[in-house]
Design an enzyme around this catalytic site. Structure first.
Site, PDB file in Angstrom:
ATOM      1  N   TYR A   1      -2.151  -0.792  10.255  1.00 59.51           N
ATOM      2  CA  TYR A   1      -2.229  -1.143   8.829  1.00 59.51           C
ATOM      3  C   TYR A   1      -0.956  -0.688   8.112  1.00 59.51           C
ATOM      4  O   TYR A   1      -0.330  -1.460   7.379  1.00 59.51           O
ATOM      5  CB  TYR A   1      -3.474  -0.497   8.215  1.00 59.51           C
ATOM      6  CG  TYR A   1      -3.657  -0.776   6.740  1.00 59.51           C
ATOM      7  CD1 TYR A   1      -4.271  -1.949   6.304  1.00 59.51           C
ATOM      8  CD2 TYR A   1      -3.218   0.134   5.777  1.00 59.51           C
ATOM      9  CE1 TYR A   1      -4.444  -2.196   4.948  1.00 59.51           C
ATOM     10  CE2 TYR A   1      -3.389  -0.112   4.418  1.00 59.51           C
ATOM     11  CZ  TYR A   1      -4.010  -1.279   4.017  1.00 59.51           C
ATOM     12  OH  TYR A   1      -4.183  -1.532   2.669  1.00 59.51           O
TER      13      TYR A   1
ATOM     14  N   SER B   1       0.862  -1.183   0.000  1.00 62.92           N
ATOM     15  CA  SER B   1       0.000   0.000   0.000  1.00 62.92           C
ATOM     16  C   SER B   1       0.898   1.232   0.000  1.00 62.92           C
ATOM     17  O   SER B   1       2.058   1.158   0.435  1.00 62.92           O
ATOM     18  CB  SER B   1      -0.871  -0.028   1.255  1.00 62.92           C
ATOM     19  OG  SER B   1      -1.418   1.243   1.498  1.00 62.92           O
TER      20      SER B   1
HETATM   21  P1  NDP Z   1     -11.474  -6.390   1.015  1.00 60.81           P
HETATM   22  O1  NDP Z   1     -11.729  -6.005   2.429  1.00 60.81           O
HETATM   23  O2  NDP Z   1     -12.489  -6.099  -0.007  1.00 60.81           O
HETATM   24  O3  NDP Z   1     -11.085  -7.921   0.923  1.00 60.81           O
HETATM   25  C1  NDP Z   1     -10.171  -8.477   1.832  1.00 60.81           C
HETATM   26  C2  NDP Z   1     -10.232  -9.977   1.747  1.00 60.81           C
HETATM   27  O4  NDP Z   1      -9.402 -10.500   2.800  1.00 60.81           O
HETATM   28  C3  NDP Z   1     -11.641 -10.519   1.953  1.00 60.81           C
HETATM   29  O5  NDP Z   1     -11.862 -11.602   1.088  1.00 60.81           O
HETATM   30  C4  NDP Z   1     -11.596 -10.971   3.407  1.00 60.81           C
HETATM   31  O6  NDP Z   1     -12.485 -12.026   3.696  1.00 60.81           O
HETATM   32  C5  NDP Z   1     -10.166 -11.447   3.530  1.00 60.81           C
HETATM   33  N1  NDP Z   1      -9.791 -11.496   4.948  1.00 60.81           N
HETATM   34  C6  NDP Z   1      -9.841 -10.491   5.847  1.00 60.81           C
HETATM   35  N2  NDP Z   1      -9.536 -10.953   7.054  1.00 60.81           N
HETATM   36  C7  NDP Z   1      -9.304 -12.279   6.939  1.00 60.81           C
HETATM   37  C8  NDP Z   1      -8.979 -13.309   7.856  1.00 60.81           C
HETATM   38  N3  NDP Z   1      -8.854 -13.080   9.167  1.00 60.81           N
HETATM   39  N4  NDP Z   1      -8.821 -14.566   7.397  1.00 60.81           N
HETATM   40  C9  NDP Z   1      -8.982 -14.828   6.088  1.00 60.81           C
HETATM   41  N5  NDP Z   1      -9.306 -13.904   5.161  1.00 60.81           N
HETATM   42  C10 NDP Z   1      -9.470 -12.633   5.595  1.00 60.81           C
HETATM   43  O7  NDP Z   1     -10.080  -5.656   0.665  1.00 60.81           O
HETATM   44  P2  NDP Z   1      -9.426  -5.269  -0.743  1.00 60.81           P
HETATM   45  O8  NDP Z   1      -9.824  -6.218  -1.795  1.00 60.81           O
HETATM   46  O9  NDP Z   1      -9.602  -3.830  -0.906  1.00 60.81           O
HETATM   47  O10 NDP Z   1      -7.882  -5.474  -0.377  1.00 60.81           O
HETATM   48  C11 NDP Z   1      -7.072  -6.491  -0.921  1.00 60.81           C
HETATM   49  C12 NDP Z   1      -5.635  -6.137  -0.637  1.00 60.81           C
HETATM   50  O11 NDP Z   1      -5.294  -4.912  -1.296  1.00 60.81           O
HETATM   51  C13 NDP Z   1      -5.332  -5.903   0.844  1.00 60.81           C
HETATM   52  O12 NDP Z   1      -4.067  -6.426   1.145  1.00 60.81           O
HETATM   53  C14 NDP Z   1      -5.324  -4.386   0.970  1.00 60.81           C
HETATM   54  O13 NDP Z   1      -4.530  -3.964   2.043  1.00 60.81           O
HETATM   55  C15 NDP Z   1      -4.726  -3.996  -0.366  1.00 60.81           C
HETATM   56  N6  NDP Z   1      -5.004  -2.634  -0.790  1.00 60.81           N
HETATM   57  C16 NDP Z   1      -6.284  -2.258  -1.160  1.00 60.81           C
HETATM   58  C17 NDP Z   1      -6.519  -0.986  -1.604  1.00 60.81           C
HETATM   59  C18 NDP Z   1      -7.903  -0.532  -2.009  1.00 60.81           C
HETATM   60  O14 NDP Z   1      -8.087   0.660  -2.334  1.00 60.81           O
HETATM   61  N7  NDP Z   1      -8.915  -1.389  -2.013  1.00 60.81           N
HETATM   62  C19 NDP Z   1      -5.433   0.012  -1.719  1.00 60.81           C
HETATM   63  C20 NDP Z   1      -4.149  -0.475  -1.298  1.00 60.81           C
HETATM   64  C21 NDP Z   1      -3.957  -1.760  -0.867  1.00 60.81           C
HETATM   65  P3  NDP Z   1     -14.028 -11.721   4.056  1.00 60.81           P
HETATM   66  O15 NDP Z   1     -14.627 -11.211   2.789  1.00 60.81           O
HETATM   67  O16 NDP Z   1     -14.536 -13.023   4.466  1.00 60.81           O
HETATM   68  O17 NDP Z   1     -14.015 -10.686   5.124  1.00 60.81           O
END
Ligand code: NDP
Length: 253
Positions: free
Chosen positions: A166, A153
């Site tokens: 984070y 990020s």
């Molecule tokens: P979302 O919150 O939409 O998705 C995150 C995913 O991680 C979900 O499928 C969630 O599962 C899963 N997850 C969270 N906690 C756990 C856990 N304890 N065990 C297993 N699975 C888990 O996030 P994004 O798609 O936005 O983010 C994806 C990546 O991109 C992350 O690493 C984020 O930091 C990074 N990122 C995103 C940005 C953005 O603008 N969206 C910008 C910069 C970085 P569930 O759906 O079941 O909760």
């Protein structure tokens, strides 16, 4: 966005594990990898969401996926070893890991940050990546051209106020990527890189920026050229890089 056109069979015969595959960017990556021929192992905490992605892959006629329900917050070392053993007995190989799952934690100053939330963010966003990578390493080392992709990020490169654990977890993710890339460079066929997605229309983004119009930011599918590029063999020479999926967009997270 990266101007890369992945061939349809880019990931044919590869087995790729995606964490957080049920939603957001992970869901999009899982579908995209499957569309390009990969057998995708869908790891995440909400089984229903993983089942939806599994069904979508089946309906579209892509290679059959596999589901691994795992809560990265509560998983212990033996769970990761069990997953590695299952992958070895079911598939006999693994070619790539996309470390994508993360949680945001609190958006507050460190002075008031809840210690239990700090630990939770570090467990889900950092320790789980170490444990999963370590347990899968023996199998990954056998891959002809292995790829590990982490998710970083903007606040994992330059910290900003109120991003708390984070931001710290993303600095640690950058370090894990660099360490592994350096350790594996001359001793293996594995490359290790990181993607900074940039502002992307997901639940996490909506939580971090509740006032933002979601239509003003990229959709997960828009980022897929870079996700495909780093997982496929066109990037075998790329190692230790932290790459922006949206290089022209101003950094926000
Ligand atoms: P979302 O919150 O939409 O998705 C995150 C995913 O991680 C979900 O499928 C969630 O599962 C899963 N997850 C969270 N906690 C756990 C856990 N304890 N065990 C297993 N699975 C888990 O996030 P994004 O798609 O936005 O983010 C994806 C990546 O991109 C992350 O690493 C984020 O930091 C990074 N990122 C995103 C940005 C953005 O603008 N969206 C910008 C910069 C970085 P569930 O759906 O079941 O909760």
């Amino acid at each position: 966005m990266l101007d890369y056109q992945a061939p349809n069979d880019l990931l044919k015969d590869k087995v790729i594990l995606v964490t957080g595959a049920g939603d957001g960017i992970g869901r999009s990556a899982a579908l995209s990898y499957a569309a390009h021929g990969a057998t995708v192992i869908l790891l995440g905490r909400t089984t229903k969401k993983l089942e939806h992605v599994y069904d979508e892959i089946e309906e579209r006629g892509y290679p059959q996926a596999a589901i691994v329900p795992l809560n990265l917050d509560s998983a212990a070392e033996h769970d990761y070893i069990e997953i590695a053993n299952t992958i070895e007995s079911e598939f006999g190989r693994i070619d790539g890991i996309l470390h994508n799952a993360s949680i945001l934690g609190d958006r507050t100053g460190l002075a008031n940050y809840e210690p239990s939330t700090f630990e939770q963010v570090m467990r889900v966003n950092v320790s789980s990546q170490f444990l999963l990578t370590q347990s899968l390493m023996p199998l990954l080392l056998e891959a002809p051209e292995g790829s590990i992709v982490f998710t970083t990020s903007s606040v994992g490169r330059k910290a900003r106020a109120y991003w708390g654990a984070y931001a710290i977890s993303k600095f640690a993710t950058e370090a894990m990527m660099q360490l592994l890339a350096d350790e594996l460079e001359n001793t293996s066929n594995i490359r290790v890189n990181a993607i900074n997605p940039g502002a992307t229309r997901t639940n996490m983004r909506a939580r971090a920026y509740p006032a933002e119009n979601p239509a003003s930011v990229a959709a997960p599918d828009d980022l897929m050229p870079l996700y495909l590029y780093l997982m496929g063999n066109d990037s075998t020479e790329v190692n230790g890089q932290s790459i922006d999926a949206q290089p022209k967009r101003q950094a926000s997270k």
